[in-house]
Design a protein around this motif. Structure first.
Motif, mmCIF file in Angstrom:
data_model
loop_
_atom_site.group_PDB
_atom_site.id
_atom_site.type_symbol
_atom_site.label_atom_id
_atom_site.label_comp_id
_atom_site.label_asym_id
_atom_site.label_seq_id
_atom_site.Cartn_x
_atom_site.Cartn_y
_atom_site.Cartn_z
ATOM 1 N N HIS A 266 7.604 -4.738 -5.272
ATOM 2 C CA HIS A 266 8.036 -3.665 -6.173
ATOM 3 C C HIS A 266 7.376 -3.822 -7.542
ATOM 4 C CE1 HIS A 266 10.915 -1.557 -3.722
ATOM 5 N NE2 HIS A 266 11.600 -2.667 -3.453
ATOM 6 N N LEU A 267 7.380 -5.038 -8.060
ATOM 7 C CA LEU A 267 6.811 -5.283 -9.380
ATOM 8 C C LEU A 267 5.307 -5.021 -9.406
ATOM 9 C CD1 LEU A 267 8.641 -8.508 -10.668
ATOM 10 C CD2 LEU A 267 8.786 -6.194 -11.575
ATOM 11 N N TRP A 268 4.601 -5.531 -8.406
ATOM 12 C CA TRP A 268 3.153 -5.342 -8.381
ATOM 13 C C TRP A 268 2.779 -3.873 -8.213
ATOM 14 C CZ3 TRP A 268 -0.566 -8.190 -10.155
ATOM 15 C CH2 TRP A 268 -0.379 -9.571 -10.274
ATOM 16 N N ALA A 269 3.538 -3.154 -7.436
ATOM 17 C CA ALA A 269 3.256 -1.725 -7.277
ATOM 18 C C ALA A 269 3.399 -1.000 -8.611
ATOM 19 C CB ALA A 269 4.197 -1.118 -6.239
ATOM 20 N N LYS A 270 4.465 -1.310 -9.323
ATOM 21 C CA LYS A 270 4.689 -0.679 -10.624
ATOM 22 C C LYS A 270 3.592 -1.071 -11.614
ATOM 23 C CE LYS A 270 8.737 1.405 -9.936
ATOM 24 N NZ LYS A 270 8.751 1.280 -8.467
ATOM 25 N N MET A 271 3.246 -2.356 -11.649
ATOM 26 C CA MET A 271 2.244 -2.828 -12.607
ATOM 27 C C MET A 271 0.866 -2.250 -12.325
ATOM 28 S SD MET A 271 3.035 -6.831 -13.427
ATOM 29 C CE MET A 271 2.884 -7.345 -11.716
ATOM 30 N N ILE A 272 0.456 -2.257 -11.071
ATOM 31 C CA ILE A 272 -0.876 -1.763 -10.720
ATOM 32 C C ILE A 272 -1.020 -0.288 -11.054
ATOM 33 C CG2 ILE A 272 -2.420 -1.274 -8.785
ATOM 34 C CD1 ILE A 272 -1.416 -3.879 -7.499
ATOM 35 N N VAL A 273 -0.025 0.506 -10.691
ATOM 36 C CA VAL A 273 -0.082 1.940 -10.968
ATOM 37 C C VAL A 273 -0.105 2.197 -12.475
ATOM 38 C CG1 VAL A 273 1.178 4.123 -10.769
ATOM 39 C CG2 VAL A 273 0.983 2.605 -8.797
ATOM 40 N N TYR B 243 3.232 5.889 -2.955
ATOM 41 C CA TYR B 243 4.438 6.583 -3.424
ATOM 42 C C TYR B 243 4.450 6.677 -4.950
ATOM 43 C CZ TYR B 243 9.406 7.276 -4.464
ATOM 44 O OH TYR B 243 10.596 7.739 -4.954
ATOM 45 N N GLU B 244 4.076 5.584 -5.618
ATOM 46 C CA GLU B 244 4.074 5.564 -7.077
ATOM 47 C C GLU B 244 3.010 6.512 -7.639
ATOM 48 O OE1 GLU B 244 5.935 4.036 -9.571
ATOM 49 O OE2 GLU B 244 7.297 3.812 -7.873
ATOM 50 N N PHE B 245 1.832 6.497 -7.048
ATOM 51 C CA PHE B 245 0.770 7.382 -7.540
ATOM 52 C C PHE B 245 1.158 8.850 -7.383
ATOM 53 C CE2 PHE B 245 -2.379 3.801 -7.200
ATOM 54 C CZ PHE B 245 -2.809 3.878 -8.509
ATOM 55 N N ARG B 246 1.780 9.183 -6.265
ATOM 56 C CA ARG B 246 2.197 10.574 -6.067
ATOM 57 C C ARG B 246 3.243 10.981 -7.098
ATOM 58 N NH1 ARG B 246 2.959 10.882 0.557
ATOM 59 N NH2 ARG B 246 0.728 10.964 1.084
ATOM 60 N N ALA B 247 4.180 10.096 -7.372
ATOM 61 C CA ALA B 247 5.263 10.421 -8.302
ATOM 62 C C ALA B 247 4.760 10.555 -9.740
ATOM 63 C CB ALA B 247 6.352 9.349 -8.222
ATOM 64 N N THR B 248 3.799 9.729 -10.126
ATOM 65 C CA THR B 248 3.326 9.746 -11.511
ATOM 66 C C THR B 248 2.187 10.742 -11.742
ATOM 67 O OG1 THR B 248 1.924 7.851 -10.951
ATOM 68 C CG2 THR B 248 4.033 7.377 -11.991
ATOM 69 N N ALA B 249 1.415 11.025 -10.698
ATOM 70 C CA ALA B 249 0.290 11.953 -10.856
ATOM 71 C C ALA B 249 0.762 13.356 -11.212
ATOM 72 C CB ALA B 249 -0.544 11.998 -9.579
ATOM 73 N N ARG B 250 1.977 13.708 -10.826
ATOM 74 C CA ARG B 250 2.510 15.032 -11.140
ATOM 75 C C ARG B 250 2.599 15.274 -12.644
ATOM 76 N NH1 ARG B 250 7.631 14.305 -7.028
ATOM 77 N NH2 ARG B 250 6.416 14.200 -5.077
ATOM 78 N N VAL B 251 2.729 14.194 -13.401
ATOM 79 C CA VAL B 251 2.805 14.314 -14.859
ATOM 80 C C VAL B 251 1.454 14.052 -15.506
ATOM 81 C CG1 VAL B 251 3.881 13.394 -16.950
ATOM 82 C CG2 VAL B 251 5.234 13.647 -14.866
ATOM 83 N N MET B 252 0.774 12.986 -15.068
ATOM 84 C CA MET B 252 -0.422 12.547 -15.762
ATOM 85 C C MET B 252 -1.609 13.478 -15.547
ATOM 86 S SD MET B 252 0.755 10.085 -17.414
ATOM 87 C CE MET B 252 -0.798 9.718 -18.226
ATOM 88 N N THR C 254 0.824 -1.205 0.000
ATOM 89 C CA THR C 254 0.000 0.000 0.000
ATOM 90 C C THR C 254 0.860 1.259 0.000
ATOM 91 O OG1 THR C 254 -1.718 -1.181 1.235
ATOM 92 C CG2 THR C 254 -1.845 1.224 1.186
ATOM 93 N N LYS C 255 1.924 1.255 0.785
ATOM 94 C CA LYS C 255 2.818 2.413 0.842
ATOM 95 C C LYS C 255 3.540 2.612 -0.494
ATOM 96 C CE LYS C 255 3.648 2.189 5.833
ATOM 97 N NZ LYS C 255 4.659 2.048 6.900
ATOM 98 N N LEU C 256 3.942 1.510 -1.126
ATOM 99 C CA LEU C 256 4.591 1.614 -2.431
ATOM 100 C C LEU C 256 3.625 2.178 -3.477
ATOM 101 C CD1 LEU C 256 6.606 -1.737 -2.645
ATOM 102 C CD2 LEU C 256 7.535 0.565 -2.360
ATOM 103 N N LEU C 257 2.377 1.731 -3.423
ATOM 104 C CA LEU C 257 1.374 2.235 -4.356
ATOM 105 C C LEU C 257 1.148 3.732 -4.166
ATOM 106 C CD1 LEU C 257 -1.271 -0.640 -4.224
ATOM 107 C CD2 LEU C 257 0.171 -0.032 -6.174
#
Length: 251
Positions: free
Chosen positions: A90-97, A8-17, A3-6
């Motif tokens: 790590h992989l699932w966090a990247k894939m789900i996001v 983190y990933e959403f915050r990092a990618t939402a800045r662009v998307m 959940t924490k990885l997800l």
């Protein structure tokens, strides 16, 4: 920890998307206005809308690959792999996001397309005709089942696409030099192997005998395609996990 990885990933990618989606909707409004007679300016607005659609889809893929490379294969990898998190998390966090952004991009483009033609007589007439469709309960059930199968296929295909990129980069970054070149080579090789396997295991249905719109064969074909994507994705997943665990070269 996933959940924490997800998060983190959403915050990092939402800045662009998210800003990109706002630009897409803004250009959709401009394209809508262009239908009311604006000359060359209207043409430019329609062109900007088309470029915005292209940018949304391209950036969805670019962000997916870039996050994996920078976060796990670049300098950040030294930190990420010291966390008490497994490679699988790590992989699932990247894939789900990535899959969520793929779906969000598709929905944003559909919404923008509807916005760009809102108020048009043709669109209103289309919805009226759709509402007048006279289908039996069984036909409606087949229709909604097919839509569900398309959604499932879309998500499975998204995961498989991500894993093909991840597997290629994991293989390429196991070398000490020319990592990008090796990654491209691995991607092409995996694509060729997948194409060969697909052609060998080609699932053929004689639509002349069963009928093109026969629900049974259509649903069967959809689930065979979904199962094939799952198998290919599982192979890519195993390759990625193995190279990240045993062959990763961050130097």
């Amino acid at each position: 920890m996933l959940t924490k990885l997800l998060k983190y990933e959403f915050r990092a990618t939402a800045r662009v998307m998210l800003p990109l989606y706002l630009i897409l909707l803004a250009t959709a409004l401009g394209a809508n206005l262009s239908t009311r007679g604006m000359g060359d300016l209207g043409t430019l607005l329609v062109l900007a809308f088309a470029l915005a659609i292209l940018a949304v889809f391209i950036m969805s893929v670019v962000i997916m690959a870039q996050r994996f490379r920078q976060n796990l294969l670049g300098d950040e990898g030294y930190l990420m792999f010291t966390l008490p998190v497994s490679v699988h998390h790590h992989l699932w966090a990247k894939m789900i996001v990535s899959a969520v952004w793929f779906a969000a991009s598709l929905l944003a483009v559909i919404l923008a397309a509807m916005l760009s033609v809102s108020g048009q007589r043709e669109l209103l007439e289309f919805f009226r005709e759709f509402g007048r469709m006279q289908l039996s309960p069984g036909e409606w059930a087949n229709f909604y089942t097919f839509l569900l199968e398309l959604v499932v296929l879309g998500f499975v295909s998204s995961f498989t696409l991500c894993l093909q990129f991840y597997a290629s980069m994991a293989v390429g970054y196991s070398f000490s030099s020319h990592k990008t070149l090796w990654s491209v080579g691995a991607f092409l090789l995996l694509s060729m192997v997948s194409s060969v396997v697909t052609s060998i295991l080609d699932f053929d249905i004689d639509f002349d005998e069963v009928g093109l719109l026969a629900p049974g064969p259509i649903h069967l074909l959809m689930w065979v395609v979904i199962a094939g994507c799952v198998v290919v994705g599982a192979v890519y997943y195993c390759i990625t996990a193995y190279f990240l665990k045993n062959r990763l070269n961050l130097a």
